[in-house]
Scaffold this motif. Sequence first.
Motif, mmCIF file in Angstrom:
data_model
loop_
_atom_site.group_PDB
_atom_site.id
_atom_site.type_symbol
_atom_site.label_atom_id
_atom_site.label_comp_id
_atom_site.label_asym_id
_atom_site.label_seq_id
_atom_site.Cartn_x
_atom_site.Cartn_y
_atom_site.Cartn_z
ATOM 1 N N GLY A 28 -1.542 18.625 9.226
ATOM 2 C CA GLY A 28 -0.836 17.458 8.699
ATOM 3 C C GLY A 28 -1.257 17.111 7.283
ATOM 4 N N LEU A 29 -2.547 17.197 7.008
ATOM 5 C CA LEU A 29 -3.027 16.942 5.642
ATOM 6 C C LEU A 29 -2.442 17.957 4.668
ATOM 7 N N ILE A 74 4.194 17.953 0.518
ATOM 8 C CA ILE A 74 5.210 16.929 0.232
ATOM 9 C C ILE A 74 4.924 16.267 -1.107
ATOM 10 N N LYS A 75 3.670 15.935 -1.353
ATOM 11 C CA LYS A 75 3.308 15.318 -2.633
ATOM 12 C C LYS A 75 3.617 16.262 -3.796
ATOM 13 N N TYR A 76 3.284 17.529 -3.633
ATOM 14 C CA TYR A 76 3.555 18.519 -4.682
ATOM 15 C C TYR A 76 5.066 18.636 -4.922
ATOM 16 N N THR A 118 0.834 -1.194 0.000
ATOM 17 C CA THR A 118 0.000 0.000 0.000
ATOM 18 C C THR A 118 0.870 1.247 0.000
ATOM 19 N N THR A 119 0.330 2.300 -0.568
ATOM 20 C CA THR A 119 1.046 3.570 -0.622
ATOM 21 C C THR A 119 0.591 4.463 0.533
ATOM 22 N N PRO A 120 1.374 5.481 0.854
ATOM 23 C CA PRO A 120 0.920 6.417 1.883
ATOM 24 C C PRO A 120 -0.459 6.995 1.570
ATOM 25 N N GLU A 121 -0.704 7.330 0.316
ATOM 26 C CA GLU A 121 -2.011 7.883 -0.048
ATOM 27 C C GLU A 121 -3.136 6.872 0.159
ATOM 28 N N GLY A 169 6.234 14.745 -6.056
ATOM 29 C CA GLY A 169 5.479 14.020 -7.066
ATOM 30 C C GLY A 169 4.724 12.822 -6.531
ATOM 31 N N ASP A 170 5.157 12.283 -5.385
ATOM 32 C CA ASP A 170 4.534 11.072 -4.859
ATOM 33 C C ASP A 170 4.955 10.903 -3.399
ATOM 34 N N LEU A 171 3.989 10.682 -2.522
ATOM 35 C CA LEU A 171 4.324 10.492 -1.109
ATOM 36 C C LEU A 171 5.180 9.248 -0.876
ATOM 37 N N SER A 172 5.187 8.322 -1.817
ATOM 38 C CA SER A 172 6.023 7.127 -1.696
ATOM 39 C C SER A 172 7.509 7.455 -1.800
#
Length: 175
Positions: free
Chosen positions: A92-93, A99-101, A25-28, A104-107
Motif C-alpha cells: 500500500g505504501l 499515485i503521488k508520482y 489535513t492532507t493524505p500525506e 504530483g500530490d495525493l490530495s
Amino acid sequence: MKKLLLSSVLSLGLLTPFLSSADDTTPEQRIKAAGFTLPAPVKPIANYVTWRRSGNTLYLSGHGACEGKSVLGKLGSNLNIEQGYDAAQLVGLCALATIKYATGDLSNVKQVLKITGMVNATDTFTGHSKVINGFSDLFVTAFGDDGKAARAAVGMSSLPGNMSVEVSAIIELKD
C-alpha cells in the motif's frame, strides 16, 4: 507493531478527525501521523508501466513493496496472517508512492474505485481478506471514506519473485 497501532487507532476512532475529506489535513499528513513514510516509487521490472491515466482515472499495475522490501513467501506455509497484513501494508505504501508520482500530490485523489489483492497462498489458506486489509486500512488512513473501494482478495498459487502480496488498483482523480 504498526498493524496493532493502526488497528487500535482505527477501532477506537482516534483518526476520525483526520479521515474526513473536508478537513485541513492532507493524505500525506494522515499517513505520517499514523507513523508511516512513503518510499520512492517503484520502477517497472519488465515490459509494462506502473501506472496509466485515462481522463480522471488512474490505473495502477500490480504492485509489490517498493525498494526491494517485498515480503517473500506463501501464506499458510511460511507466513501467517499478521505477516501478510504487514506485507500488504508495504504494498500500500508503494502504491501511494506511485499515485503521488503519477499525480504530483495525493490530495488529487477523489476516491479509490477498485482494489484487486492477490495473495501467494497454499490451497488451504482462507485468510485472504484479512491479509489485504493491510492495504485497505492504509488507504482509509490516507483518504478516509474515499479510500474504501470495491475489492477482491484472491489466492494465487504463486506470484512474481515469490512475493507474498501483489495489489492493483483503480483510482478516480479530482478534476
